[in-house]
Design a protein around this motif. Structure first.
Motif, PDB file in Angstrom:
ATOM      1  N   PRO A 181     -72.539  46.010 -40.512  1.00 47.13           N
ATOM      2  CA  PRO A 181     -71.091  46.012 -40.744  1.00 47.13           C
ATOM      3  C   PRO A 181     -70.998  44.401 -40.963  1.00 47.13           C
ATOM      4  CG  PRO A 181     -71.422  46.328 -38.363  1.00 47.13           C
ATOM      5  CD  PRO A 181     -72.704  46.575 -38.918  1.00 47.13           C
ATOM      6  N   TYR A 182     -69.882  44.167 -41.740  1.00 42.23           N
ATOM      7  CA  TYR A 182     -69.426  42.703 -42.072  1.00 42.23           C
ATOM      8  C   TYR A 182     -68.711  42.428 -40.728  1.00 42.23           C
ATOM      9  CZ  TYR A 182     -69.914  43.005 -47.039  1.00 42.23           C
ATOM     10  OH  TYR A 182     -70.495  43.200 -48.212  1.00 42.23           O
ATOM     11  N   PRO A 183     -68.320  41.240 -40.410  1.00 37.59           N
ATOM     12  CA  PRO A 183     -67.723  40.685 -39.250  1.00 37.59           C
ATOM     13  C   PRO A 183     -66.230  41.335 -39.337  1.00 37.59           C
ATOM     14  CG  PRO A 183     -68.598  38.872 -40.451  1.00 37.59           C
ATOM     15  CD  PRO A 183     -68.962  39.929 -40.973  1.00 37.59           C
ATOM     16  N   TYR A 234     -82.175  40.637 -35.982  1.00 40.70           N
ATOM     17  CA  TYR A 234     -82.283  42.131 -35.506  1.00 40.70           C
ATOM     18  C   TYR A 234     -81.360  42.347 -34.381  1.00 40.70           C
ATOM     19  CZ  TYR A 234     -85.837  44.029 -38.500  1.00 40.70           C
ATOM     20  OH  TYR A 234     -86.667  44.508 -39.574  1.00 40.70           O
ATOM     21  N   VAL A 235     -81.590  41.361 -33.278  1.00 39.12           N
ATOM     22  CA  VAL A 235     -80.553  41.489 -32.216  1.00 39.12           C
ATOM     23  C   VAL A 235     -79.134  41.777 -32.783  1.00 39.12           C
ATOM     24  CG1 VAL A 235     -79.467  40.371 -30.385  1.00 39.12           C
ATOM     25  CG2 VAL A 235     -81.937  40.233 -30.539  1.00 39.12           C
ATOM     26  N   SER A 236     -78.710  40.901 -33.376  1.00 39.17           N
ATOM     27  CA  SER A 236     -77.120  41.281 -33.785  1.00 39.17           C
ATOM     28  C   SER A 236     -76.934  42.562 -34.687  1.00 39.17           C
ATOM     29  CB  SER A 236     -76.613  40.026 -34.704  1.00 39.17           C
ATOM     30  OG  SER A 236     -75.240  40.024 -34.922  1.00 39.17           O
ATOM     31  N   ALA A 237     -77.931  42.832 -35.687  1.00 36.63           N
ATOM     32  CA  ALA A 237     -77.848  44.120 -36.332  1.00 36.63           C
ATOM     33  C   ALA A 237     -77.735  45.266 -35.499  1.00 36.63           C
ATOM     34  CB  ALA A 237     -78.825  44.164 -37.456  1.00 36.63           C
ATOM     35  N   LEU A 238     -78.865  45.243 -34.467  1.00 35.94           N
ATOM     36  CA  LEU A 238     -79.133  46.466 -33.740  1.00 35.94           C
ATOM     37  C   LEU A 238     -77.830  46.465 -32.900  1.00 35.94           C
ATOM     38  CD1 LEU A 238     -82.726  46.205 -32.741  1.00 35.94           C
ATOM     39  CD2 LEU A 238     -81.700  48.006 -34.077  1.00 35.94           C
ATOM     40  N   LEU A 239     -77.276  45.625 -32.220  1.00 34.44           N
ATOM     41  CA  LEU A 239     -76.076  46.032 -31.382  1.00 34.44           C
ATOM     42  C   LEU A 239     -74.773  46.212 -32.292  1.00 34.44           C
ATOM     43  CD1 LEU A 239     -76.129  42.543 -29.024  1.00 34.44           C
ATOM     44  CD2 LEU A 239     -76.791  44.983 -28.557  1.00 34.44           C
ATOM     45  N   ALA A 240     -74.919  45.854 -33.656  1.00 31.44           N
ATOM     46  CA  ALA A 240     -73.595  46.170 -34.106  1.00 31.44           C
ATOM     47  C   ALA A 240     -73.829  47.734 -34.659  1.00 31.44           C
ATOM     48  CB  ALA A 240     -73.459  45.195 -35.312  1.00 31.44           C
ATOM     49  N   LYS A 289     -76.206  50.150 -33.626  1.00 29.34           N
ATOM     50  CA  LYS A 289     -76.590  51.184 -32.806  1.00 29.34           C
ATOM     51  C   LYS A 289     -75.343  51.446 -31.683  1.00 29.34           C
ATOM     52  CE  LYS A 289     -81.131  52.074 -33.438  1.00 29.34           C
ATOM     53  NZ  LYS A 289     -82.411  52.100 -32.979  1.00 29.34           N
ATOM     54  N   LEU A 290     -74.613  50.185 -31.264  1.00 35.30           N
ATOM     55  CA  LEU A 290     -73.733  50.232 -30.216  1.00 35.30           C
ATOM     56  C   LEU A 290     -72.437  50.197 -31.021  1.00 35.30           C
ATOM     57  CD1 LEU A 290     -75.598  48.285 -27.548  1.00 35.30           C
ATOM     58  CD2 LEU A 290     -75.506  51.002 -27.701  1.00 35.30           C
ATOM     59  N   GLY A 291     -72.291  49.556 -32.135  1.00 29.69           N
ATOM     60  CA  GLY A 291     -70.905  49.533 -32.628  1.00 29.69           C
ATOM     61  C   GLY A 291     -69.985  48.205 -32.305  1.00 29.69           C
ATOM     62  N   TRP A 292     -70.930  47.038 -31.529  1.00 25.21           N
ATOM     63  CA  TRP A 292     -70.513  45.995 -31.137  1.00 25.21           C
ATOM     64  C   TRP A 292     -69.802  45.140 -31.983  1.00 25.21           C
ATOM     65  CZ3 TRP A 292     -73.285  44.056 -26.164  1.00 25.21           C
ATOM     66  CH2 TRP A 292     -73.446  45.275 -25.331  1.00 25.21           C
ATOM     67  N   SER A 293     -68.618  44.561 -31.767  1.00 24.45           N
ATOM     68  CA  SER A 293     -68.146  43.445 -32.998  1.00 24.45           C
ATOM     69  C   SER A 293     -69.170  42.281 -33.047  1.00 24.45           C
ATOM     70  CB  SER A 293     -66.630  43.015 -32.476  1.00 24.45           C
ATOM     71  OG  SER A 293     -66.273  41.849 -32.763  1.00 24.45           O
ATOM     72  N   PHE A 294     -68.792  41.760 -34.090  1.00 26.77           N
ATOM     73  CA  PHE A 294     -69.813  40.712 -34.735  1.00 26.77           C
ATOM     74  C   PHE A 294     -69.296  39.401 -33.855  1.00 26.77           C
ATOM     75  CE2 PHE A 294     -69.804  36.570 -36.973  1.00 26.77           C
ATOM     76  CZ  PHE A 294     -70.667  36.641 -37.509  1.00 26.77           C
ATOM     77  N   TRP A 295     -68.160  39.516 -33.154  1.00 26.64           N
ATOM     78  CA  TRP A 295     -67.886  38.164 -32.559  1.00 26.64           C
ATOM     79  C   TRP A 295     -68.187  38.257 -31.035  1.00 26.64           C
ATOM     80  CZ3 TRP A 295     -66.217  34.985 -35.929  1.00 26.64           C
ATOM     81  CH2 TRP A 295     -65.584  35.543 -37.041  1.00 26.64           C
TER      82      TRP A 295
END
Lengths: 258, 345
Positions: B147-149, B72-78, B80-86
């Motif tokens: 998103p995919y990485p 959830y942390v990774s998914a939400l950051l990606a 909602k905030l559009g942050w990169s997987f890395w």
């Protein structure tokens, strides 16, 4: 200066007073025997010294440091190691692994450096292994180093317990009934081992029910009953003392008649 | 002797990694790749449990919840905030580790069955949060379009992670990292301290090992692995919903660890192969799959209570020591020492 000093140490469990105002001193280089009938509070005294139990009152002084409130795992780095009744050891490890685990307090390299396989950590590991092997030779178990500790004969398990305590290089070693369950030959060997340990400059505090062993190996003896010290002296004095005969055999018993 | 053994260990590692890297090429097929990716993620998750259960002797049943936190942390950051997987991957791993560290403080005061109950409760609470904090997690509807990485740009070429084969190499890299970390823990003072605590906490304390400190470390590492697994899962499936992170996930991880052998670095890998790949291989007889699963479980628990890894290890050491005994008699490489060692084991 005594290496260990108990000053009016008291321990109560609810209404039961297990140790009452106990005071005695252990001099450096002593083999001090702590004896008394079952339930006299000998093991409780050990547990109070090594902080497995909290003192209700009194003080424990080790080499001038008040260790009455020190955390249990810090005791070993002060230089006090112990064994447990019924040879409590790491049963599922090999003898060598158990010895290496007991080296923990001597470690100088941090956990992270160790994880990163640094040269220093490797070097230290090598030293610990050599030291552990040396101790195993000393207690006569070198050939058993790869055996699972819990599968050894009872007498050998007791020795592993002593070896684990020795590998931590203590100044004071507390032995809780090391001879229990041993045959006469093993008893003699263990007595000899205790003398040899003492010869390495380690002060020994011994709880043991085997009177021959205690009288044979100790230079001083403290007798406890009902949580109190009743007599202290040399083995010769203790054997003759009426209060001791009283505690062990009951009053009105004529020692010469037996 | 030691040098040769060291080199042999290295050769074994390199061969194993090369084999794993070549696996998709040998086996081929998108479905096989999918299984391999899912297996790697499960091994990472189970390795987390292995640290706390196999090495430290504490049965944690909150693994599913920690898996969910990472996802959830990774998914939400990606999303909602559009942050990169890395960025989200290390953040999600760290966040889960931090949560483990903080929760560990009160939770690790309990032990035995009580620790199992408290962590079970933790898993249930986390699962309820995923379900009911609709404003953030969208509840049972889940989060989609993860998103995919982000592709890595190497200048002359860029590596995209939208295909299964590249994602496989990504999870394989993560898996190797997790395996190496576990291997180092197992081999060093930290692992020895954890095992000492599992064996006898009081005795460990007597020798200077402060149990609460090491339990916290173990629980934090366990949580970090779970978080990493969750993050890799989220960005692979691209859709997460609370049901993937419930108590069943915790139980599955537990079964994998127990079947594979708790307290062995390769245990979770073995458990995953047996419990995920074998039933899949029997898909042609799909109605019997659950039966096969149950039979595997039953046989392992009845005949190899210490797990498959332990039994295989014992068999291997028997074969090796048998050969050593033979050598000793022939006098090729054996010495008296070898013979004694063989008899002892």
């Amino acid at each position: 200066m005594p290496i260990l000093e108990l000053q009016g140490v008291t321990k109560t469990f609810g209404g039961l007073t297990a140790v009452n105002e106990l005071s005695f001193e252990v001099q450096k280089g002593d083999i001090l025997g702590l004896i008394g009938p079952n339930g006299a509070g000998k093991t409780t005294v050990f547990n109070l010294i090594t902080r497995h139990l909290n003192c209700t009152g009194g003080k424990v002084i080790f080499q001038g440091h008040d260790i009455t409130n020190v955390r249990m795992d810090k005791i070993i780095s002060f230089g006090i190691a112990r064994t447990f009744q019924g040879s409590r050891i790491f049963r599922n490890l090999t003898v060598l692994e158990a010895m290496l685990t007991a080296c923990y307090s001597k470690r100088k390299t941090g956990l992270i450096l160790d994880l990163l396989n640094s040269a220093r950590a490797k070097n230290e590991m090598q030293q610990h292994t050599e030291h552990a092997i040396e101790i195993l030779k000393f207690i006569g178990l070198e050939e058993r180093k790869n055996d699972q500790a819990g599968n050894l004969p009872y007498a050998h398990q007791s020795l592993v317990g002593i070896g684990m305590a020795l590998v931590a290089e203590p100044q004071l070693l507390l032995l809780d009934e090391p001879i229990a369950g041993m045959n006469p030959q093993e008893t003699l060997e263990t007595m000899e081992l205790i003398r040899k340990i003492n010869g390495r400059g380690i002060t020994v505090l011994l709880v043991e029910h085997n009177m021959t062993a205690v009288m044979g190996v100790c230079n001083r003896i403290v007798v406890m009953n009902y949580g109190e010290k009743i007599v202290e002296g040399t083995p010769g004095e203790i054997m003759e003392h009426p209060a001791v005969i009283d505690a062990y055999l009951g009053s009105g018993f004529d020692a010469r008649a037996s | 002797m030691t040098d040769r053994r060291l080199r042999n260990t290295w050769i074994t590692w390199i061969i194993a990694i090369a084999l794993l890297a070549l696996l998709p090429i040998i086996l081929g097929g998108s479905y096989i790749l999918h299984l391999l990716i899912i297996s790697c993620i499960w091994i990472i998750l189970a390795q987390g449990l292995n640290i706390i259960l196999g090495y430290t002797g504490l049965l944690s049943l909150g693994q599913g919840g920690m898996f969910g936190i990472g996802a959830y942390v990774s998914a939400l950051l990606a999303v909602k905030l559009g942050w990169s997987f890395w960025i989200t991957m290390p953040l999600a791993t760290t966040a889960t580790a931090l949560l483990g560290f903080i929760i560990g403080y009160p939770v690790l005061r309990t032990r035995g069955i009580y620790f199992a109950m408290v962590t079970l409760g933790l898993g249930v609470i986390l699962s309820e949060i995923f379900n009911n904090w609709i404003g953030v997690t969208r509840g049972p509807m889940g989060i989609g379009d993860i998103p995919y990485p982000t592709p890595i740009n190497l200048g002359f070429t860029s590596i995209a992670f939208d295909s299964k084969i590249t994602y496989y190499y990504l999870v394989l890299a993560a898996l190797i990292l997790v395996m190496v970390v576990t291997y180092r823990i197992a081999k060093t003072t930290l692992g020895r301290a954890l095992i000492a605590i599992k064996e006898d906490e009081v005795l460990a304390g007597t020798f200077g090992i402060f149990p609460p400190k090491f339990k916290i470390i173990a629980f934090t590492v366990c949580s970090a692995f779970s978080g990493l697994a969750g993050c890799l899962y989220a960005h692979y499936i691209t859709f997460i919903s609370p049901e993937s992170f419930g108590v069943m996930a915790s139980i599955d991880a537990l079964v994998i660890v127990v079947v594979g052998s708790a307290g062995m670095v390769l245990g979770p890998a073995l458990g995953t192969i047996i419990l995920i790949l074998v039933p899949e291989a029997l898909r042609f007889a799909s109605e019997y799959r659950m039966l096969v699963y149950a039979v595997i479980l039953g046989v392992v628990i009845m005949y190899m209570p210490q797990g498959l890894g332990c039994s295989i290890g014992r068999l291997a050491s028997k074969i090796v020591s048998g050969r050593r005994v033979a050598n000793a008699y022939i006098g090729t490489s054996g010495s008296n020492q070898n013979l004694r060692g063989a008899n002892g084991s």
